[in-house]
Write a protein that holds these residues in place. Structure first.
Motif, PDB file in Angstrom:
ATOM      1  N   ALA A   1      -4.505  13.726 -47.806  1.00 28.39           N
ATOM      2  CA  ALA A   1      -3.516  14.802 -47.937  1.00 28.39           C
ATOM      3  C   ALA A   1      -4.195  16.171 -47.908  1.00 28.39           C
ATOM      4  CB  ALA A   1      -2.718  14.631 -49.227  1.00 28.39           C
ATOM      5  N   ASP A   2      -5.376  16.271 -48.531  1.00 32.96           N
ATOM      6  CA  ASP A   2      -6.120  17.534 -48.502  1.00 32.96           C
ATOM      7  C   ASP A   2      -6.501  17.907 -47.066  1.00 32.96           C
ATOM      8  OD1 ASP A   2      -6.034  17.825 -51.239  1.00 32.96           O
ATOM      9  OD2 ASP A   2      -7.951  16.840 -51.574  1.00 32.96           O
ATOM     10  N   ILE A   3      -6.898  16.906 -46.278  1.00 34.75           N
ATOM     11  CA  ILE A   3      -7.264  17.167 -44.882  1.00 34.75           C
ATOM     12  C   ILE A   3      -6.055  17.695 -44.111  1.00 34.75           C
ATOM     13  CG2 ILE A   3      -8.078  16.133 -42.737  1.00 34.75           C
ATOM     14  CD1 ILE A   3      -9.579  14.072 -44.421  1.00 34.75           C
ATOM     15  N   GLY A   4      -4.915  17.044 -44.284  1.00 37.89           N
ATOM     16  CA  GLY A   4      -3.705  17.502 -43.602  1.00 37.89           C
ATOM     17  C   GLY A   4      -3.317  18.908 -44.004  1.00 37.89           C
ATOM     18  N   ALA A   5      -3.413  19.218 -45.296  1.00 36.25           N
ATOM     19  CA  ALA A   5      -3.062  20.556 -45.781  1.00 36.25           C
ATOM     20  C   ALA A   5      -4.038  21.600 -45.248  1.00 36.25           C
ATOM     21  CB  ALA A   5      -3.058  20.566 -47.308  1.00 36.25           C
ATOM     22  N   TYR A   6      -5.325  21.282 -45.275  1.00 44.41           N
ATOM     23  CA  TYR A   6      -6.341  22.234 -44.802  1.00 44.41           C
ATOM     24  C   TYR A   6      -6.171  22.533 -43.321  1.00 44.41           C
ATOM     25  CZ  TYR A   6     -10.880  24.153 -43.491  1.00 44.41           C
ATOM     26  OH  TYR A   6     -11.874  24.955 -42.983  1.00 44.41           O
ATOM     27  N   GLU A   7      -5.960  21.511 -42.508  1.00 40.44           N
ATOM     28  CA  GLU A   7      -5.813  21.736 -41.068  1.00 40.44           C
ATOM     29  C   GLU A   7      -4.542  22.505 -40.759  1.00 40.44           C
ATOM     30  OE1 GLU A   7      -6.607  21.832 -37.048  1.00 40.44           O
ATOM     31  OE2 GLU A   7      -7.904  21.502 -38.782  1.00 40.44           O
ATOM     32  N   ASN A   8      -3.474  22.287 -41.517  1.00 42.47           N
ATOM     33  CA  ASN A   8      -2.263  23.088 -41.333  1.00 42.47           C
ATOM     34  C   ASN A   8      -2.526  24.559 -41.652  1.00 42.47           C
ATOM     35  OD1 ASN A   8      -0.833  20.822 -40.588  1.00 42.47           O
ATOM     36  ND2 ASN A   8       0.812  21.121 -42.067  1.00 42.47           N
ATOM     37  N   ALA A   9      -3.310  24.812 -42.703  1.00 39.68           N
ATOM     38  CA  ALA A   9      -3.676  26.197 -43.026  1.00 39.68           C
ATOM     39  C   ALA A   9      -4.487  26.801 -41.893  1.00 39.68           C
ATOM     40  CB  ALA A   9      -4.475  26.228 -44.335  1.00 39.68           C
ATOM     41  N   TRP A  10      -5.429  26.034 -41.344  1.00 41.64           N
ATOM     42  CA  TRP A  10      -6.246  26.503 -40.224  1.00 41.64           C
ATOM     43  C   TRP A  10      -5.350  26.874 -39.042  1.00 41.64           C
ATOM     44  CZ3 TRP A  10     -11.602  26.901 -39.219  1.00 41.64           C
ATOM     45  CH2 TRP A  10     -11.940  27.055 -37.859  1.00 41.64           C
ATOM     46  N   ARG A  11      -4.427  25.994 -38.713  1.00 42.80           N
ATOM     47  CA  ARG A  11      -3.557  26.234 -37.558  1.00 42.80           C
ATOM     48  C   ARG A  11      -2.613  27.405 -37.795  1.00 42.80           C
ATOM     49  NH1 ARG A  11      -2.409  20.954 -34.061  1.00 42.80           N
ATOM     50  NH2 ARG A  11      -4.460  19.986 -34.254  1.00 42.80           N
ATOM     51  N   LEU A  12      -2.222  27.611 -39.029  1.00 40.99           N
ATOM     52  CA  LEU A  12      -1.363  28.757 -39.337  1.00 40.99           C
ATOM     53  C   LEU A  12      -2.084  30.063 -39.058  1.00 40.99           C
ATOM     54  CD1 LEU A  12       1.357  29.699 -40.448  1.00 40.99           C
ATOM     55  CD2 LEU A  12       0.401  29.519 -42.758  1.00 40.99           C
ATOM     56  N   THR A  13      -3.367  30.146 -39.379  1.00 40.84           N
ATOM     57  CA  THR A  13      -4.112  31.379 -39.130  1.00 40.84           C
ATOM     58  C   THR A  13      -4.393  31.597 -37.644  1.00 40.84           C
ATOM     59  OG1 THR A  13      -6.274  30.291 -39.433  1.00 40.84           O
ATOM     60  CG2 THR A  13      -5.234  31.244 -41.386  1.00 40.84           C
ATOM     61  N   LEU A  14      -4.349  30.539 -36.857  1.00 42.94           N
ATOM     62  CA  LEU A  14      -4.577  30.700 -35.422  1.00 42.94           C
ATOM     63  C   LEU A  14      -3.472  31.517 -34.752  1.00 42.94           C
ATOM     64  CD1 LEU A  14      -5.872  27.205 -34.216  1.00 42.94           C
ATOM     65  CD2 LEU A  14      -7.185  29.290 -34.630  1.00 42.94           C
ATOM     66  N   VAL A  15      -2.310  31.577 -35.368  1.00 42.64           N
ATOM     67  CA  VAL A  15      -1.198  32.334 -34.791  1.00 42.64           C
ATOM     68  C   VAL A  15      -1.594  33.794 -34.582  1.00 42.64           C
ATOM     69  CG1 VAL A  15       1.158  33.156 -35.182  1.00 42.64           C
ATOM     70  CG2 VAL A  15       0.546  30.801 -35.761  1.00 42.64           C
ATOM     71  N   VAL A  16      -2.341  34.361 -35.535  1.00 46.13           N
ATOM     72  CA  VAL A  16      -2.707  35.777 -35.427  1.00 46.13           C
ATOM     73  C   VAL A  16      -3.839  36.005 -34.435  1.00 46.13           C
ATOM     74  CG1 VAL A  16      -1.944  36.214 -37.781  1.00 46.13           C
ATOM     75  CG2 VAL A  16      -4.353  35.686 -37.364  1.00 46.13           C
ATOM     76  N   MET A  17      -4.440  34.923 -33.918  1.00 44.27           N
ATOM     77  CA  MET A  17      -5.523  35.058 -32.951  1.00 44.27           C
ATOM     78  C   MET A  17      -5.029  34.956 -31.512  1.00 44.27           C
ATOM     79  SD  MET A  17      -8.295  35.795 -34.422  1.00 44.27           S
ATOM     80  CE  MET A  17      -9.274  35.637 -32.934  1.00 44.27           C
TER      81      MET A  17
END
Length: 481
Positions: A239-255
């Protein structure tokens, strides 16, 4: 090639791509939860890691040689032969070790993994060739195919009870369709391979391979290490892996904007280098860097307030465990806005060795810090490792580039963006404390307040106002052809 217009095309397509991908992440997160995504993301992470030896630097090398305009048909034929050979060898190794692959995933996915590897290599390579032909804008719509298929096919298969395997099938179908369309649009012919052209590609590719290794380590090594630690019960959970990768992908929006410009400028920098026009490259660097900064700086400021609400409202309460990691990653994107452009400059001026050194150093830092910090702090440690290694990469890129040209970065404009973002932070904080943020509509409203505040303040600075006006005037006219 008009860099701004091509960048706008790429940006528009990548907005669509990211929208499809983001909608898929939201739907799958809410439907499956964090744990199943903690199985899917390692599949994609390992796919990226395995792509390093399968590609062996030929992606950027092919793009570079074709963009130079010297015997592109023979270079393409040689590149296809080499790349097919590498992928075949890697696939044989994977097949022999399929038991270990299945054990890593916790499911019998090795054969599906090999098929996906072939499809991904074919689809990505077609885009490299198109970029080498200076047709960057035409790759825009093709990039939307894979995430759109992941959304449509993956969700349809999820509804049919395929679970995580359905997500993988959706990704595979997207790769196949992307490859078909991409190679259909390629105009460069294919000639018989030659040893001389192989040496030319590999001489550039050996350094590009280091860059690609660094890129994959930057993007995926944290997920791989988290997965290994979870497998051995050391730290974190699926679950931590899924949450972390979702956070990573969320920040990609601004890139999106920075990456769109970076994708566009490489072949143009390569062409200018072949024409000995370094002054043109120097003049473009600050203009190529500034648009991304104008987005990532306020995004970081807003994330320091809204991180937990973003994760909870978009994905679900169990994803809020990654709130601090999300804030750290949002700060790292400021550094990435710089080095995503500067890295393309080094490759474009045909200095692959100097491009490889900082990537190798930062990748080593990233790898070591991920092991240590994930063991100590879990997913927050992974985010810190990314931040530190990104700073190391940027420092070395600036150091090496200054040996060949004058580097002018938009420091004053970036400082005003920071001032504007600080004022925005105060306004958003006041609004945030005066209302509850319990729904997507309320979240969107507070984001809108921040965006309007930031926009009103940023245009008070004349250089930025003139820059935005010029960008708008350049992007709006329609080609007459």
């Amino acid at each position: 090639m008009d860099i701004i217009k091509s960048s706008i095309k790429i940006l528009i397509a990548r907005v669509g791509k990211s929208a499809s991908q983001f909608l898929a992440v939201v739907l799958f997160s809410r439907a499956l939860g964090a744990s199943p995504l903690g199985t899917y993301y390692p599949f994609i992470a390992l796919l990226g890691i395995v792509s390093i030896p399968a590609t062996f630097g030929l992606a950027t090398a092919t793009e570079k040689r074709i963009s130079e305009g010297e015997d592109p048909e023979r270079h393409l034929g040689t590149a296809i032969t080499l790349r097919l050979g590498f992928v075949t060898i890697i696939s044989i190794v994977l097949y022999v070790g399929r038991g270990y692959i299945d054990q890593f995933f916790g499911s019998e996915l090795a054969l599906l993994f090999i098929a996906t590897l072939f499809a991904k290599q074919a689809s990505d390579f077609s885009l490299n060739v198109l970029r080498g032909e200076l047709r960057v804008g035409e790759t825009a719509l093709i990039e939307v195919i894979r995430p759109l298929c992941w959304l449509v096919v993956g969700y349809a298969l999820y509804l049919e009870g395929f679970g995580v395997r359905g997500l993988i099938y959706g990704y595979l179908v997207g790769c196949i369709l992307m490859a078909v369309v991409g190679w259909w649009k390629v105009s460069t012919g294919v000639s018989l391979p030659s040893l001389a052209h192989a040496r030319s590609l590999l001489s550039f590719g050996k350094y590009s391979a280091i860059a690609e290794t660094g890129g994959y380590i930057y993007s995926w090594i944290d997920v791989v290490i988290l997965s290994l630690f979870v497998s051995y019960g050391i730290t974190a959970t699926r679950a931590d892996i899924g949450a972390y990768e979702n956070a990573w992908r969320l920040t990609l929006v601004v890139m999106l904007l920075s990456r769109s410009i970076a994708t566009t400028v490489f072949p143009q920098f390569s062409r200018w280098e072949s024409e000995d026009a370094l002054k043109q490259i120097e003049s473009v660097i600050p203009r190529a860097t500034l648009p991304g900064l104008m987005i990532v700086i306020p995004a970081f400021a807003g994330t320091t307030i809204l991180a937990e609400d973003l994760l909870s409202i978009l994905f679900g309460p169990e994803f809020t465990v990654a709130a601090l990691a999300l804030t750290i990653l949002a700060g790292e994107r400021i550094l990435q806005a710089f080095h995503s452009i500067l890295g393309q400059v080094i490759w474009g001026i045909n200095k692959p060795k100097l491009a490889a050194y900082p990537i190798l150093i930062s990748a080593t830092v990233n790898l070591v810090l991920n092991v240590l910090l994930i063991w100590m702090f879990g997913i927050v440690g992974a985010a810190v490792a990314t931040l530190v290694s990104s700073a190391v990469l940027l420092g070395f890129q600036i150091h090496y580039l200054r040996q060949f040209m004058e580097i002018s970065l938009p420091i004053q404009e970036g400082a005003w963006c920071a001032v504007s973002a600080s004022a925005m932070w105060v306004v958003v904080r006041l609004v945030y404390e005066s209302m509850s943020v319990d729904s997507l509509l309320e979240l969107a409203a507070i984001v809108a307040v921040g965006a309007v505040t930031y926009g009103l303040i940023i245009v008070l600075y004349k250089p930025l106002r003139e820059f935005l006006t010029e960008m708008t005037r350049t992007a709006l006219p329609v080609d007459s052809q």
